[in-house]
Design a protein around this motif. Structure first.
Motif, mmCIF file in Angstrom:
data_model
loop_
_atom_site.group_PDB
_atom_site.id
_atom_site.type_symbol
_atom_site.label_atom_id
_atom_site.label_comp_id
_atom_site.label_asym_id
_atom_site.label_seq_id
_atom_site.Cartn_x
_atom_site.Cartn_y
_atom_site.Cartn_z
ATOM 1 N N HIS A 41 -3.815 -5.063 -9.888
ATOM 2 C CA HIS A 41 -4.962 -5.604 -10.939
ATOM 3 C C HIS A 41 -6.276 -4.985 -10.772
ATOM 4 O O HIS A 41 -6.511 -4.890 -9.637
ATOM 5 C CB HIS A 41 -4.943 -7.069 -10.742
ATOM 6 C CG HIS A 41 -3.939 -8.046 -11.208
ATOM 7 N ND1 HIS A 41 -3.496 -8.098 -12.619
ATOM 8 C CD2 HIS A 41 -3.127 -8.473 -10.455
ATOM 9 C CE1 HIS A 41 -2.680 -8.888 -12.590
ATOM 10 N NE2 HIS A 41 -1.886 -9.195 -11.233
ATOM 11 N N GLY A 42 -6.815 -4.357 -11.660
ATOM 12 C CA GLY A 42 -7.997 -3.870 -11.627
ATOM 13 C C GLY A 42 -7.761 -2.631 -10.520
ATOM 14 O O GLY A 42 -7.043 -1.786 -10.816
ATOM 15 N N ASP A 43 -8.648 -2.594 -9.613
ATOM 16 C CA ASP A 43 -8.835 -1.498 -8.569
ATOM 17 C C ASP A 43 -7.990 -2.097 -7.259
ATOM 18 O O ASP A 43 -7.694 -1.100 -6.592
ATOM 19 C CB ASP A 43 -10.084 -0.851 -8.324
ATOM 20 C CG ASP A 43 -10.868 -0.689 -9.117
ATOM 21 O OD1 ASP A 43 -10.219 0.131 -9.985
ATOM 22 O OD2 ASP A 43 -12.213 -0.626 -9.002
ATOM 23 N N ASP A 44 -7.072 -3.189 -7.283
ATOM 24 C CA ASP A 44 -6.297 -3.462 -6.264
ATOM 25 C C ASP A 44 -4.844 -3.056 -6.293
ATOM 26 O O ASP A 44 -4.182 -3.261 -7.449
ATOM 27 C CB ASP A 44 -6.587 -5.121 -6.254
ATOM 28 C CG ASP A 44 -7.852 -5.497 -5.817
ATOM 29 O OD1 ASP A 44 -8.659 -4.856 -5.338
ATOM 30 O OD2 ASP A 44 -8.167 -6.672 -6.045
ATOM 31 N N CYS A 45 -4.441 -2.738 -5.231
ATOM 32 C CA CYS A 45 -2.924 -2.755 -5.223
ATOM 33 C C CYS A 45 -2.378 -4.084 -5.115
ATOM 34 O O CYS A 45 -2.978 -5.143 -4.735
ATOM 35 C CB CYS A 45 -2.531 -1.697 -3.911
ATOM 36 S SG CYS A 45 -2.889 -2.617 -2.275
ATOM 37 N N THR A 46 -0.908 -4.129 -5.250
ATOM 38 C CA THR A 46 -0.260 -5.333 -5.054
ATOM 39 C C THR A 46 -0.580 -6.202 -3.630
ATOM 40 O O THR A 46 -0.845 -7.317 -4.015
ATOM 41 C CB THR A 46 1.304 -5.204 -5.107
ATOM 42 O OG1 THR A 46 1.514 -4.574 -6.394
ATOM 43 C CG2 THR A 46 1.933 -6.362 -4.913
ATOM 44 N N PHE A 47 -0.494 -5.352 -2.596
ATOM 45 C CA PHE A 47 -0.850 -6.123 -1.305
ATOM 46 C C PHE A 47 -2.385 -6.849 -1.582
ATOM 47 O O PHE A 47 -2.523 -7.896 -1.077
ATOM 48 C CB PHE A 47 -0.998 -5.053 -0.386
ATOM 49 C CG PHE A 47 -0.985 -5.571 1.147
ATOM 50 C CD1 PHE A 47 0.001 -5.646 1.786
ATOM 51 C CD2 PHE A 47 -2.255 -6.018 1.725
ATOM 52 C CE1 PHE A 47 0.161 -6.039 3.188
ATOM 53 C CE2 PHE A 47 -2.175 -6.349 3.078
ATOM 54 C CZ PHE A 47 -0.981 -6.494 3.803
ATOM 55 N N GLU A 48 -3.380 -6.139 -2.095
ATOM 56 C CA GLU A 48 -4.823 -6.765 -2.230
ATOM 57 C C GLU A 48 -4.703 -7.850 -3.288
ATOM 58 O O GLU A 48 -5.244 -8.968 -2.750
ATOM 59 C CB GLU A 48 -5.724 -5.533 -2.709
ATOM 60 C CG GLU A 48 -5.841 -4.458 -1.691
ATOM 61 C CD GLU A 48 -6.729 -3.418 -2.222
ATOM 62 O OE1 GLU A 48 -7.859 -3.029 -1.659
ATOM 63 O OE2 GLU A 48 -6.167 -2.631 -3.270
ATOM 64 N N ILE A 64 -4.993 -3.592 7.256
ATOM 65 C CA ILE A 64 -3.763 -3.321 6.884
ATOM 66 C C ILE A 64 -3.559 -3.009 5.382
ATOM 67 O O ILE A 64 -3.262 -1.797 4.729
ATOM 68 C CB ILE A 64 -2.413 -4.009 7.179
ATOM 69 C CG1 ILE A 64 -2.159 -3.920 8.774
ATOM 70 C CG2 ILE A 64 -1.240 -3.631 6.480
ATOM 71 C CD1 ILE A 64 -1.116 -4.935 9.226
ATOM 72 N N GLY A 65 -4.351 -3.835 4.567
ATOM 73 C CA GLY A 65 -4.467 -3.917 3.006
ATOM 74 C C GLY A 65 -5.270 -2.755 2.806
ATOM 75 O O GLY A 65 -4.880 -2.021 1.820
ATOM 76 N N GLU A 66 -6.332 -2.102 3.456
ATOM 77 C CA GLU A 66 -7.042 -1.028 3.294
ATOM 78 C C GLU A 66 -5.982 0.169 3.162
ATOM 79 O O GLU A 66 -6.368 1.010 2.563
ATOM 80 C CB GLU A 66 -7.984 -0.916 4.228
ATOM 81 C CG GLU A 66 -9.151 -1.836 3.937
ATOM 82 C CD GLU A 66 -10.216 -2.088 4.943
ATOM 83 O OE1 GLU A 66 -10.117 -1.505 5.979
ATOM 84 O OE2 GLU A 66 -11.396 -2.818 4.582
ATOM 85 N N MET A 67 -5.125 0.275 4.424
ATOM 86 C CA MET A 67 -4.332 1.297 4.643
ATOM 87 C C MET A 67 -3.108 1.264 3.511
ATOM 88 O O MET A 67 -3.005 2.511 2.804
ATOM 89 C CB MET A 67 -3.831 1.376 5.847
ATOM 90 C CG MET A 67 -4.790 1.046 7.213
ATOM 91 S SD MET A 67 -3.510 0.635 8.494
ATOM 92 C CE MET A 67 -4.950 0.244 9.686
ATOM 93 N N ILE A 68 -2.924 0.253 3.029
ATOM 94 C CA ILE A 68 -1.967 0.358 2.042
ATOM 95 C C ILE A 68 -2.467 0.608 0.661
ATOM 96 O O ILE A 68 -1.897 1.610 -0.142
ATOM 97 C CB ILE A 68 -1.075 -1.013 1.795
ATOM 98 C CG1 ILE A 68 -0.186 -1.170 3.215
ATOM 99 C CG2 ILE A 68 -0.277 -1.278 0.640
ATOM 100 C CD1 ILE A 68 0.261 -2.669 3.247
ATOM 101 N N HIS A 69 -3.632 0.150 0.382
ATOM 102 C CA HIS A 69 -4.378 0.710 -0.772
ATOM 103 C C HIS A 69 -4.541 2.316 -0.827
ATOM 104 O O HIS A 69 -4.236 2.783 -1.792
ATOM 105 C CB HIS A 69 -5.571 0.015 -0.783
ATOM 106 C CG HIS A 69 -6.632 0.473 -1.810
ATOM 107 N ND1 HIS A 69 -6.827 -0.198 -3.081
ATOM 108 C CD2 HIS A 69 -7.391 1.451 -2.028
ATOM 109 C CE1 HIS A 69 -7.848 0.517 -3.877
ATOM 110 N NE2 HIS A 69 -7.900 1.653 -3.318
ATOM 111 N N ASP A 74 -3.903 6.338 -3.371
ATOM 112 C CA ASP A 74 -4.125 7.688 -3.112
ATOM 113 C C ASP A 74 -5.461 8.161 -3.609
ATOM 114 O O ASP A 74 -5.799 9.363 -4.030
ATOM 115 C CB ASP A 74 -3.041 8.837 -3.633
ATOM 116 C CG ASP A 74 -3.313 10.077 -3.069
ATOM 117 O OD1 ASP A 74 -3.511 10.374 -1.976
ATOM 118 O OD2 ASP A 74 -2.995 11.241 -3.720
ATOM 119 N N ASP A 75 -6.517 7.002 -3.459
ATOM 120 C CA ASP A 75 -7.918 7.365 -3.766
ATOM 121 C C ASP A 75 -8.848 7.299 -2.744
ATOM 122 O O ASP A 75 -9.994 7.541 -2.883
ATOM 123 C CB ASP A 75 -8.187 6.408 -4.925
ATOM 124 C CG ASP A 75 -8.414 4.867 -4.226
ATOM 125 O OD1 ASP A 75 -8.008 4.780 -2.989
ATOM 126 O OD2 ASP A 75 -8.647 3.928 -5.156
#
Length: 121
Positions: A41-48, A64-69, A74-75
């Motif tokens: 959603h928006g700039d968030d990955c599913t984990f976020e 960990i969420g930052e790493m997964i993002h 890949d930004d």
């Protein structure tokens, strides 16, 4: 990563199924798929998205969420160097021909270890 987050911090009894579309398991709660509630959603990955929706506010889990993002999108938003390793390991397991269930099991072990390391920092 999202399956690990779900099992460890949202629903410890969650089970996971893999299917090409939502209709295969109509009672399942889909995630990380197009046009579902728990996805990017928006700039968030599913984990976020899951972190925010379920108010998981644990510092090691946020890291960990930052790493997964960074690995998923890949930004380099968070510039987490660990993202490259996480991405390569997960893709490597797929290239080795591991099943989704095997990748899930190994992923739980990987993220449990990463979480333990980050808690000690």
């Amino acid at each position: 990563g999202s399956a690990w987050l779900i099992r460890r911090f949202i629903d410890p009894h969650a089970t996971f199924v893999f299917a090409p579309d939502r209709s295969t398991y109509p009672d399942a709660i889909p995630y990380d798929m197009m046009d579902v509630e728990f996805t990017h959603h928006g700039d968030d990955c599913t984990f976020e998205t899951l972190l925010k929706r379920f108010a998981v506010d644990e510092p090691a889990v946020r890291r960990i969420g930052e790493m997964i993002h960074d690995a998923d999108l890949d930004d380099t938003r968070f510039q987490r160097v660990e993202a490259i390793g996480i991405d390569r390991v997960l893709k490597g397991w797929a290239k080795q021909g591991l099943t989704d269930e095997q990748i899930l099991r190994h992923g739980f072990e990987c993220f449990d270890a990463l979480y333990a390391f980050l808690q000690s920092r």
